[in-house]
Design an enzyme around this catalytic site. Structure first.
Site, short mmCIF file in Angstrom:
data_model
loop_
_atom_site.label_atom_id
_atom_site.label_comp_id
_atom_site.label_asym_id
_atom_site.label_seq_id
_atom_site.Cartn_x
_atom_site.Cartn_y
_atom_site.Cartn_z
N ARG A 139 14.26 0.88 10.05
CA ARG A 139 13.28 -0.21 9.96
C ARG A 139 12.23 0.02 11.03
NH1 ARG A 139 15.39 -4.84 6.92
NH2 ARG A 139 17.47 -4.21 6.29
N LYS A 145 0.83 -1.21 0.00
CA LYS A 145 0.00 0.00 0.00
C LYS A 145 0.86 1.26 0.00
CE LYS A 145 -2.23 -1.00 3.84
NZ LYS A 145 -1.56 -2.27 4.19
N ARG A 154 -9.79 1.36 8.66
CA ARG A 154 -9.43 -0.01 9.04
C ARG A 154 -10.55 -0.68 9.83
NH1 ARG A 154 -3.51 0.85 8.94
NH2 ARG A 154 -2.36 -1.05 9.32
N ARG A 165 11.78 -5.07 4.81
CA ARG A 165 11.64 -3.70 4.31
C ARG A 165 12.29 -2.65 5.21
NH1 ARG A 165 5.05 -2.79 4.64
NH2 ARG A 165 4.93 -2.57 6.90
N ARG A 174 -0.81 -8.28 13.23
CA ARG A 174 -1.35 -7.27 12.31
C ARG A 174 -2.18 -7.93 11.21
NH1 ARG A 174 4.10 -4.62 10.86
NH2 ARG A 174 2.92 -3.37 9.38
P1 AMP Z 1 0.60 0.85 8.97
O1 AMP Z 1 1.72 1.83 8.82
O2 AMP Z 1 -0.61 1.21 8.15
O3 AMP Z 1 1.04 -0.58 8.78
O4 AMP Z 1 0.14 0.96 10.49
C1 AMP Z 1 1.00 0.64 11.56
C2 AMP Z 1 0.19 0.51 12.84
O5 AMP Z 1 -0.44 1.77 13.14
C3 AMP Z 1 -0.96 -0.49 12.79
O6 AMP Z 1 -0.53 -1.81 13.08
C4 AMP Z 1 -1.90 0.06 13.83
O7 AMP Z 1 -1.45 -0.23 15.15
C5 AMP Z 1 -1.75 1.57 13.65
N1 AMP Z 1 -2.72 2.11 12.66
C6 AMP Z 1 -2.43 2.67 11.44
N2 AMP Z 1 -3.54 3.08 10.82
C7 AMP Z 1 -4.57 2.77 11.66
C8 AMP Z 1 -5.97 2.91 11.57
N3 AMP Z 1 -6.57 3.45 10.50
N4 AMP Z 1 -6.71 2.48 12.62
C9 AMP Z 1 -6.14 1.92 13.72
N5 AMP Z 1 -4.82 1.74 13.84
C10 AMP Z 1 -4.04 2.15 12.83
#
Ligand code: AMP
Length: 223
Positions: free
Chosen positions: A164, A17, A92, A131, A176
């Protein structure tokens, strides 16, 4: 463009993404809006919301809708968003999806398309583990799939420091993935019912997915 496009990228951690959102910024002049990046910035700044978010992010769970919606609304209020956005990692949950609809309705907008990046979960654990990003500009790289042209030097900004993510380890990634399947994947049905869902096979290489996405975005978003 008459109405700015609002595109959503749906997909588990590692689906690509963030990488693809940055490419859509380049290809279509859209603005990437990642709630993960906004939350990591709040964590780094040590705000109250950041402190609460940090503890949750370390376990691989989802940060409360309250916190996420507050930071998202702030970001959506900034003028560059008027060019059209690619939401990466948001919504989400069904609560976030409904809140987004309400936020957009306030300015006569709606979701243009929700694009589901379809991948194989097991491959995601390996993808995420390899990554890293440039500490200066955030450009993403991967131990196996995407190296800087000159080793140790960022292609985009020439920076030499890389980082990282703390949550990109196998244990947290499995949590996740679980959070994605229980809380986020149901949004595929939500957007399908609204007639704005697009699905793509996202198991190919970065350039292939970029071109698949590009044809969808070119079709759904006037530019
Ligand atoms: P990401 O960078 O999108 O992989 O997000 C990393 C972490 O941030 C996730 O595992 C969640 O803990 C938190 N997070 C990011 N976006 C959201 C969201 N829209 N709702 C809830 N938690 C989020």
């Amino acid at each position: 463009m008459t109405t700015p496009a609002v595109l959503i990228l749906l997909g588990p951690p590692g689906a690509g993404k963030g990488t693809q959102a940055r490419m859509l910024e380049e290809d279509f002049g859209l603005v990437q809006l990642s709630t993960g990046d906004l939350l990591r910035a709040a964590v780094a700044a040590g705000t109250e919301a950041g402190k609460t978010a940090k503890a949750v992010m370390e376990t691989g769970g989802l940060v409360s809708d309250d916190i996420v919606l507050t930071i998202l609304a702030e970001r959506m209020g900034q003028p560059d968003v008027g060019r059209g956005v690619i939401l990466d990692g948001f919504p989400r949950t069904d609560v976030q999806a409904a809140a987004l609809d309400a936020l957009l309705a306030g300015t006569g907008q709606r979701v243009t398309a929700a694009i589901s990046l379809e991948v194989d979960d097991e491959a995601m654990v390996g993808r995420v583990a390899g990554r890293y990003t440039c500490a200066g500009c955030g450009e993403g790289y991967h131990d196996e799939f995407k190296h800087p042209a000159t080793p140790g030097v960022c292609d985009k900004c020439g920076g030499t420091a890389f980082k990282r993510r703390a949550d990109d380890n196998a244990v947290t990634v499995r949590e996740r993935l679980k959070a994605y399947h229980t809380q986020t994947a149901p949004l595929i049905t939500y957007y399908d019912a609204r007639g704005v869902l697009e699905r793509i096979d996202a198991m190919g290489d970065i350039a292939t997915i970029r071109s698949r996405l590009g044809s969808i975005v070119g079709r759904v978003a006037a530019h």
